[in-house]
Design an enzyme around this catalytic site. Structure first.
Site, PDB file in Angstrom:
ATOM      1  N   ASN A 170     -36.824 160.923  35.280  1.00 47.68           N
ATOM      2  CA  ASN A 170     -36.608 162.343  35.522  1.00 47.68           C
ATOM      3  C   ASN A 170     -35.405 162.927  34.784  1.00 47.68           C
ATOM      4  O   ASN A 170     -34.796 163.879  35.255  1.00 47.68           O
ATOM      5  CB  ASN A 170     -36.421 162.572  37.030  1.00 47.68           C
TER       6      ASN A 170
ATOM      7  N   SER B  54     -41.899 160.499  40.343  1.00 48.02           N
ATOM      8  CA  SER B  54     -42.234 159.565  41.417  1.00 48.02           C
ATOM      9  C   SER B  54     -43.576 159.925  42.038  1.00 48.02           C
ATOM     10  O   SER B  54     -44.454 159.068  42.225  1.00 48.02           O
ATOM     11  CB  SER B  54     -41.154 159.583  42.499  1.00 48.02           C
TER      12      SER B  54
ATOM     13  N   ASP C  70     -40.385 150.322  47.101  1.00 48.65           N
ATOM     14  CA  ASP C  70     -39.624 151.557  47.229  1.00 48.65           C
ATOM     15  C   ASP C  70     -38.529 151.360  48.276  1.00 48.65           C
ATOM     16  O   ASP C  70     -38.012 150.251  48.427  1.00 48.65           O
ATOM     17  CB  ASP C  70     -40.583 152.696  47.619  1.00 48.65           C
TER      18      ASP C  70
ATOM     19  N   HIS D  84     -38.190 158.164  51.046  1.00 49.14           N
ATOM     20  CA  HIS D  84     -38.885 158.240  49.763  1.00 49.14           C
ATOM     21  C   HIS D  84     -40.126 157.355  49.762  1.00 49.14           C
ATOM     22  O   HIS D  84     -41.197 157.765  49.289  1.00 49.14           O
ATOM     23  CB  HIS D  84     -37.941 157.825  48.632  1.00 49.14           C
TER      24      HIS D  84
END
Length: 397
Positions: free
Chosen positions: A208, A272, A68, A101
């Site tokens: 998404n 996520s 990530d 994130h």
């Protein structure tokens, strides 16, 4: 990666933090209040039936790689649980725009809370697991994202191989909808094959853009990767969640509280978060039944679902809503001598939209052979390690 949508809960958390800075509340009191509010907002704990799952295991002895934007191990809910790996983006950490994130995703996987009795803060699905942080992409707010593909130069492929070589048993890739790729690459697909061949379970967000282009998203679309979509607290499919034939399951992905920067929390939506939670379920299974192959871990997650769609499968829900307790129950059965019939091959990763390229045909054949070989090994070397149970409703030690 979906930019978190701010909620009233986040405003409350921010006000508490601000009041501590202005001297209206002590830092300790503000931490306690923020931690209590964050814990109260974790609706996924009940939906995933985590308290029941934690009677079996909390993810002990499992290393989960989080590929990530980097993970900040100084957050109070992750302190002591993070192993720092390399930064493969080549971007450095100038300006401090990194780790937001990744820290959020890590907390949903292995957050252990904080405070007295660890009664506050974020609890991840596998709170006793360890996290290996590997930075492979940039934050949405990083201006450098607009200049080049985030995590270029095969950062993801290198990250997958690094994680496998460092002993990660689960690899979490919440890289959908912007930080992932719409085309994929040979290097990434070969890295996925390498990971599966070495026994690693790979999980990725489905993407998404379900309300717009609904594109095929990588790494979720690679054979052998568990692709995860998102639902809300009423088990309704989130509009933004991508609908594709390679989707495995769905999990909570709306109004999700997670760790932010130091002493902070954020609330957001996205596949996520859903993928991170399923990675946590994979870690629970690996902790309790370490000899299960990646194929059988996936089967346990897919067969151990609730709200299964009519016919057993749909492009929106996959095999249903993930349930940690049911997945562990199925894993126990799969680890025994009697195993149910296999799932259709396409749900283990083959792209049903067209004929597979040569490399994909080879990996499907290899995965089948690997599953058969590891199934025989399970029968000879069955190990049912169980963690010491802790009381329902308490906090992990």
């Amino acid at each position: 990666m979906r930019r978190p949508r701010l909620r009233a809960a986040l405003l409350s958390l921010s006000l508490l933090f601000l009041s501590s800075q202005l001297g209206l509340a002590t830092p300790a009191a503000a931490d306690d209040e923020m931690g209590a509010l964050a814990r109260a907002k974790q609706w996924q704990v009940g939906t995933l039936r985590l308290h029941d799952a934690w009677r079996v295991t909390q993810g002990e002895n499992v290393l989960v790689a989080v590929l990530d934007t980097g993970v900040r191990g100084d957050h109070q809910d992750l302190r002591g649980s993070v192993v720092h790996g390399p930064d493969l983006t080549g971007a450095g950490r100038a300006g401090g725009v990194w780790g937001h994130h990744g820290t959020a995703m890590a907390s949903l996987i292995a957050g252990h809370g904080h405070g007295e009795g660890k009664a506050g803060g974020v609890l991840g699905v596998a709170p006793a697991a360890k996290v290996l942080s590997v930075r492979v992409t940039l934050e949405n707010s990083d201006p450098r994202r607009a200049k080049r593909r985030a995590g270029g130069h095969d950062a993801l492929a290198k990250g997958i191989r690094y994680a496998v070589d460092r002993g990660a048993e689960v690899i979490s890739m919440s890289l959908g909808g912007g930080s992932g790729s719409w085309e994929g690459s040979a290097a990434e697909e070969e890295a996925v094959q390498y990971a599966v061949a070495h026994g690693a379970v790979l999980v990725a967000s489905s993407g998404n853009d379900g309300e717009s282009t609904n594109r095929k998203n990588f790494p979720a679309a690679y054979p052998g990767v568990i692709a995860v979509g998102a639902v809300d607290r009423n088990f309704r499919l989130a509009g933004f969640s991508n609908r594709q034939d390679y989707l495995s399951v769905v999990a909570p992905g709306v109004d999700i509280v997670s760790a932010g920067g130091a002493r902070r929390y954020v609330v957001g939506d996205g596949t996520s978060s859903a993928a991170a939670m399923v990675a946590g379920i994979a870690a629970l299974i690996r902790s309790a039944y370490p000899d299960l192959s990646p194929y059988h871990v996936r089967r346990a997650i897919e067969l151990g679902t609730r709200k299964r769609p009519r016919g057993g499968y749909s492009t929106g829900y996959g095999h249903g809503v993930a349930d940690a307790a049911l997945a562990l129950r199925v894993a126990e059965r799969l680890a025994g001598p009697t195993q149910p019939p296999p799932l259709p091959a396409e749900h283990f990763g083959e792209d049903p939209s067209g004929p597979p390229p040569g490399s994909r045909a080879l990996v499907i054949a290899g995965l089948v052979a690997l599953a058969l070989a590891l199934s025989a090994r399970i029968l000879l070397h069955h190990d049912r390690r169980r963690a010491v149970p802790w009381s329902r409703g308490g906090a992990p030690p």
